[in-house]
Design a protein around this motif. Structure first.
Motif, PDB file in Angstrom:
ATOM      1  N   VAL A 399      96.630  10.732  48.833  1.00 51.46           N
ATOM      2  CA  VAL A 399      98.053  10.948  49.099  1.00 51.46           C
ATOM      3  C   VAL A 399      98.290  10.803  50.599  1.00 51.46           C
ATOM      4  CG1 VAL A 399     100.010  12.508  48.814  1.00 51.46           C
ATOM      5  CG2 VAL A 399      98.136  12.555  47.153  1.00 51.46           C
ATOM      6  N   LEU A 400      99.107   9.803  50.977  1.00 47.64           N
ATOM      7  CA  LEU A 400      99.442   9.552  52.383  1.00 47.64           C
ATOM      8  C   LEU A 400     100.898   9.902  52.623  1.00 47.64           C
ATOM      9  CD1 LEU A 400      97.831   6.015  52.911  1.00 47.64           C
ATOM     10  CD2 LEU A 400      96.702   8.239  52.890  1.00 47.64           C
ATOM     11  N   ASP A 401     101.212  10.308  53.850  1.00 44.42           N
ATOM     12  CA  ASP A 401     102.604  10.550  54.171  1.00 44.42           C
ATOM     13  C   ASP A 401     103.315   9.218  54.403  1.00 44.42           C
ATOM     14  OD1 ASP A 401     101.976   9.667  56.710  1.00 44.42           O
ATOM     15  OD2 ASP A 401     102.194  11.608  57.684  1.00 44.42           O
ATOM     16  N   GLN A 402     104.580   9.285  54.789  1.00 44.55           N
ATOM     17  CA  GLN A 402     105.411   8.085  54.878  1.00 44.55           C
ATOM     18  C   GLN A 402     104.941   7.112  55.957  1.00 44.55           C
ATOM     19  OE1 GLN A 402     109.254   9.698  55.672  1.00 44.55           O
ATOM     20  NE2 GLN A 402     108.511  11.048  57.302  1.00 44.55           N
ATOM     21  N   TYR A 403     104.103   7.595  56.889  1.00 42.16           N
ATOM     22  CA  TYR A 403     103.620   6.720  57.953  1.00 42.16           C
ATOM     23  C   TYR A 403     102.127   6.420  57.831  1.00 42.16           C
ATOM     24  CZ  TYR A 403     108.147   7.913  59.906  1.00 42.16           C
ATOM     25  OH  TYR A 403     109.493   8.094  60.081  1.00 42.16           O
ATOM     26  N   GLY A 404     101.546   6.731  56.687  1.00 44.24           N
ATOM     27  CA  GLY A 404     100.169   6.354  56.422  1.00 44.24           C
ATOM     28  C   GLY A 404      99.120   7.360  56.824  1.00 44.24           C
ATOM     29  N   LYS A 405      99.490   8.582  57.168  1.00 39.66           N
ATOM     30  CA  LYS A 405      98.524   9.611  57.533  1.00 39.66           C
ATOM     31  C   LYS A 405      98.085  10.352  56.273  1.00 39.66           C
ATOM     32  CE  LYS A 405      97.815  13.634  60.515  1.00 39.66           C
ATOM     33  NZ  LYS A 405      98.447  14.571  61.495  1.00 39.66           N
ATOM     34  N   ILE A 406      96.766  10.570  56.137  1.00 41.38           N
ATOM     35  CA  ILE A 406      96.245  11.234  54.956  1.00 41.38           C
ATOM     36  C   ILE A 406      96.754  12.677  54.889  1.00 41.38           C
ATOM     37  CG2 ILE A 406      94.128  11.800  56.231  1.00 41.38           C
ATOM     38  CD1 ILE A 406      94.390  11.192  52.426  1.00 41.38           C
ATOM     39  N   MET A 407      97.334  13.058  53.745  1.00 42.80           N
ATOM     40  CA  MET A 407      97.795  14.420  53.509  1.00 42.80           C
ATOM     41  C   MET A 407      96.806  15.198  52.659  1.00 42.80           C
ATOM     42  SD  MET A 407     101.814  13.807  52.695  1.00 42.80           S
ATOM     43  CE  MET A 407     101.936  15.476  52.086  1.00 42.80           C
ATOM     44  N   GLY A 408      96.274  14.539  51.646  1.00 47.24           N
ATOM     45  CA  GLY A 408      95.366  15.227  50.744  1.00 47.24           C
ATOM     46  C   GLY A 408      94.883  14.295  49.657  1.00 47.24           C
ATOM     47  N   VAL A 409      94.193  14.876  48.684  1.00 46.79           N
ATOM     48  CA  VAL A 409      93.629  14.137  47.561  1.00 46.79           C
ATOM     49  C   VAL A 409      94.029  14.837  46.278  1.00 46.79           C
ATOM     50  CG1 VAL A 409      91.516  13.348  46.451  1.00 46.79           C
ATOM     51  CG2 VAL A 409      91.682  13.325  48.936  1.00 46.79           C
ATOM     52  N   ALA A 410      94.515  14.070  45.309  1.00 48.55           N
ATOM     53  CA  ALA A 410      94.846  14.621  43.997  1.00 48.55           C
ATOM     54  C   ALA A 410      93.606  14.588  43.112  1.00 48.55           C
ATOM     55  CB  ALA A 410      95.986  13.829  43.355  1.00 48.55           C
ATOM     56  N   LEU A 411      93.312  15.720  42.448  1.00 45.39           N
ATOM     57  CA  LEU A 411      92.128  15.861  41.610  1.00 45.39           C
ATOM     58  C   LEU A 411      92.525  16.370  40.247  1.00 45.39           C
ATOM     59  CD1 LEU A 411      89.861  17.709  44.228  1.00 45.39           C
ATOM     60  CD2 LEU A 411      89.853  15.260  43.733  1.00 45.39           C
ATOM     61  N   THR A 412      91.669  16.131  39.256  1.00 43.65           N
ATOM     62  CA  THR A 412      91.890  16.631  37.903  1.00 43.65           C
ATOM     63  C   THR A 412      90.548  16.952  37.268  1.00 43.65           C
ATOM     64  OG1 THR A 412      92.790  16.101  35.706  1.00 43.65           O
ATOM     65  CG2 THR A 412      91.881  14.281  36.983  1.00 43.65           C
ATOM     66  N   ASN A 413      90.598  17.821  36.228  1.00 43.28           N
ATOM     67  CA  ASN A 413      89.373  18.229  35.542  1.00 43.28           C
ATOM     68  C   ASN A 413      88.926  17.238  34.474  1.00 43.28           C
ATOM     69  OD1 ASN A 413      88.354  20.637  36.673  1.00 43.28           O
ATOM     70  ND2 ASN A 413      90.070  21.784  35.804  1.00 43.28           N
ATOM     71  N   CYS A 414      89.668  16.154  34.276  1.00 42.89           N
ATOM     72  CA  CYS A 414      89.266  15.161  33.276  1.00 42.89           C
ATOM     73  C   CYS A 414      87.891  14.595  33.640  1.00 42.89           C
ATOM     74  CB  CYS A 414      90.280  14.028  33.197  1.00 42.89           C
ATOM     75  SG  CYS A 414      91.822  14.494  32.408  1.00 42.89           S
ATOM     76  N   PRO A 415      87.055  14.310  32.638  1.00 45.98           N
ATOM     77  CA  PRO A 415      85.696  13.826  32.919  1.00 45.98           C
ATOM     78  C   PRO A 415      85.655  12.598  33.819  1.00 45.98           C
ATOM     79  CG  PRO A 415      85.925  14.377  30.596  1.00 45.98           C
ATOM     80  CD  PRO A 415      87.292  14.470  31.188  1.00 45.98           C
ATOM     81  N   ASP A 416      86.605  11.674  33.653  1.00 46.74           N
ATOM     82  CA  ASP A 416      86.614  10.457  34.474  1.00 46.74           C
ATOM     83  C   ASP A 416      87.684  10.498  35.553  1.00 46.74           C
ATOM     84  OD1 ASP A 416      88.721  10.381  32.719  1.00 46.74           O
ATOM     85  OD2 ASP A 416      88.638   8.216  32.404  1.00 46.74           O
ATOM     86  N   GLY A 417      88.154  11.716  35.888  1.00 45.21           N
ATOM     87  CA  GLY A 417      89.214  11.843  36.879  1.00 45.21           C
ATOM     88  C   GLY A 417      90.497  11.214  36.373  1.00 45.21           C
ATOM     89  N   PHE A 418      91.192  10.524  37.250  1.00 44.65           N
ATOM     90  CA  PHE A 418      92.404   9.811  36.848  1.00 44.65           C
ATOM     91  C   PHE A 418      92.073   8.458  36.238  1.00 44.65           C
ATOM     92  CE2 PHE A 418      93.858  12.726  40.134  1.00 44.65           C
ATOM     93  CZ  PHE A 418      94.988  13.266  39.548  1.00 44.65           C
ATOM     94  N   GLY A 419      90.800   8.068  36.281  1.00 43.16           N
ATOM     95  CA  GLY A 419      90.370   6.796  35.717  1.00 43.16           C
ATOM     96  C   GLY A 419      89.732   5.923  36.780  1.00 43.16           C
ATOM     97  N   THR A 420      88.950   4.955  36.339  1.00 48.06           N
ATOM     98  CA  THR A 420      88.281   4.044  37.264  1.00 48.06           C
ATOM     99  C   THR A 420      88.975   2.692  37.364  1.00 48.06           C
ATOM    100  OG1 THR A 420      86.809   3.372  35.453  1.00 48.06           O
ATOM    101  CG2 THR A 420      86.022   5.105  36.920  1.00 48.06           C
ATOM    102  N   LEU A 421      89.826   2.368  36.405  1.00 48.48           N
ATOM    103  CA  LEU A 421      90.613   1.126  36.451  1.00 48.48           C
ATOM    104  C   LEU A 421      92.074   1.511  36.319  1.00 48.48           C
ATOM    105  CD1 LEU A 421      88.391  -0.999  34.049  1.00 48.48           C
ATOM    106  CD2 LEU A 421      88.518  -1.248  36.518  1.00 48.48           C
ATOM    107  N   THR A 422      92.560   2.254  37.297  1.00 43.02           N
ATOM    108  CA  THR A 422      93.787   3.011  37.121  1.00 43.02           C
ATOM    109  C   THR A 422      94.976   2.409  37.844  1.00 43.02           C
ATOM    110  OG1 THR A 422      92.514   5.044  36.886  1.00 43.02           O
ATOM    111  CG2 THR A 422      94.831   5.286  37.388  1.00 43.02           C
ATOM    112  N   ASP A 423      96.051   2.123  37.083  1.00 39.99           N
ATOM    113  CA  ASP A 423      97.365   1.916  37.664  1.00 39.99           C
ATOM    114  C   ASP A 423      97.988   3.289  37.829  1.00 39.99           C
ATOM    115  OD1 ASP A 423      97.634  -1.052  37.588  1.00 39.99           O
ATOM    116  OD2 ASP A 423      97.317  -0.720  35.462  1.00 39.99           O
TER     117      ASP A 423
END
Length: 461
Positions: A399-423
């Motif tokens: 997750v980046l802010d409007q000017y490209g600075k890193i704000m954080g990372v979105a995580l989930t408990n799903c075994p494969d996260g949000f996916g490896t071939l993810t739109d």
């Protein structure tokens, strides 16, 4: 006892066939849906006529075939006898939730075949009063991947929870895959989905209901919704960009010298299109490969190209373009350079984000190990709050802010996260749409809580 080959309600092969006292057989799910429908009708009748005796006994059901009143067991329809003498539908061998693991059980509440992990993680069974209900705060937080611990500037871990999963009802390709080209949020809610094997743009609502289909002349690989409500789509194979208005497609631009991959609309209605250059057949040297980021007017006239400050690091394969109209910025992802560059709408380069790759390689190389966490952007989108979301091969969302600075990372408990071939797409209701582009599976996530590493202000996505 009846010996039908299909359920009289859904006309499909039986799934969990249950035998009513009148000796008629129905799918477990069909019985529950039919019973709910009966109760709805009964409630409407009693509401319009207070003196009416139409109120139906909640412990009974009228058989859909013989119309006899049948008693429902205290524990529900699942306590009825199972009829093993009818033709039962063979379940898929793959879990309907993660579409990866082998199934182990059938959930009688959400009516899905699940693997052990998904059944344990998304158990929908009713909880009795004697059991302690697990709250969101009691659930363990997903762990930040090891290679992301070396990125300086991560202030927040956005913890997301899976809310819905469904698979596109489209035919597979010759390799048996249901590829999805792209998932794009709609300004009216829900999202557009672009499958590979059918010439349609599919429009889904926030509840994942299919709202409509738009026929396309060729498979559409990317689409955006313009401010005036029109659609602008890329047809990569034909090197065309077409506009959809009033129920038909019309020409917007032809890209003879490059293959269009990504496009975005800026705040002044200009269009940014990016993609790798198109070479004639023959051997191409490595140093001759380059990419193009071109600006177009609202009517489709080419206005000029966007270039990087450092000519030695010019675009090689720009494949994604996302705009932030609130800050008048846009992002371009280069899948060969493995970076995302943020520009102002006037063409000025603001910053380049590489996922902390250089920071991660140093400590790994000290031990002579091969780095495994190299930043590989797959898809991008912009949320209503003006943040850029970037899906990566490690199953996380940067997750980046409007000017490209890193704000954080979105995580989930799903075994494969949000996916490896993810739109990835974030709709106006805050739903995060993630698709497994290989299996045609789409998952919806919601941000439920966060872990903040720094006491400073930030904007939630």
């Amino acid at each position: 006892m009846e010996d039908h080959d299909s359920c009289p309600v859904c006309f499909e092969n039986f799934v969990m066939p249950k035998l009513l006292p009148c000796k008629h057989t129905f799918c477990l799910r069909c019985l529950k849906d039919y019973c709910d429908q009966q109760k709805t009708v009964s409630n409407k009748l009693t509401a319009t006529d207070k003196d009416s005796n139409n109120a139906m006994d909640k412990s009974a059901i009228i058989c859909p075939l013989c119309r006899n009143m049948c008693t429902i067991p205290k524990k529900g329809f699942q306590d009825l006898f199972t009829n093993y003498f009818v033709q039962i539908s063979k379940p898929s061998k793959i879990c309907e939730i993660c579409v990866q693991e082998n199934i182990s059980t059938y959930c009688t509440t959400c009516f899905k075949y699940k693997c052990k992990v998904c059944f344990r993680q998304y158990d929908h069974r009713k909880k009795t009063s004697g059991k302690t209900e697990v709250t969101e705060d009691d659930r363990p937080n997903p762990r930040l991947p090891f290679h992301l611990m070396f990125i300086d500037g991560i202030r927040t871990e956005y913890i997301c929870e899976l809310t819905k999963t469904f698979q596109l009802d489209v035919p597979p390709n010759e390799k048996g895959k249901r590829w999805i080209y792209s998932v794009v949020a709609s300004k009216k809610g829900g999202a557009y989905v672009l499958p590979q094997t059918v010439p349609f743009v599919l429009k889904f609502g926030s509840n994942t209901d299919l709202l409509g289909k738009i026929r396309t002349p060729d498979p559409c690989t990317c689409i955006i919704e313009l401010k005036n409500g029109d659609l602008l789509g890329i047809f990569r194979r034909s090197r065309l960009i077409l506009r959809y208005v009033c129920g038909g497609w019309s020409h917007f631009a032809t890209t003879l010298d490059y293959f269009p991959y990504g496009l975005a609309e800026l705040s002044d209605s200009k269009i940014v299109v990016c993609g790798p250059s198109a070479f004639p057949s023959g051997d191409i040297k490595e140093d001759e490969i380059y990419g193009i980021v071109r600006m177009y007017s609202e009517s489709g006239d080419a206005l000029g190209e966007i270039e990087k400050k450092d000519k030695e690091n010019s675009f090689l394969s720009p494949s994604l373009a996302v705009s932030n109209k609130r800050s008048k910025t846009f992002a371009i992802s280069d899948q060969k350079r493995l970076c995302v560059t943020i520009y102002h709408e006037n063409g000025d380069e603001l910053t380049t984000y590489n996922g902390g790759t250089s920071m991660f390689n140093l400590p790994m190389n000290l031990f002579g190990l091969q780095p495994q966490g190299i930043f590989q952007p797959i898809e991008m989108c912009c949320s209503q709050a003006g943040n850029f979301f970037i899906s990566c091969t490690d199953g996380t969302l940067h997750v980046l802010d409007q000017y490209g600075k890193i704000m954080g990372v979105a995580l989930t408990n799903c075994p494969d996260g949000f996916g490896t071939l993810t739109d990835v797409a974030v709709d106006i209701d805050g739903n995060i749409w993630c698709s497994n582009s290989e299996f045609g599976t789409i998952k919806l996530f919601r941000h439920v809580r966060y872990k903040n590493h720094l006491k400073s202000g930030f904007i939630l996505p």
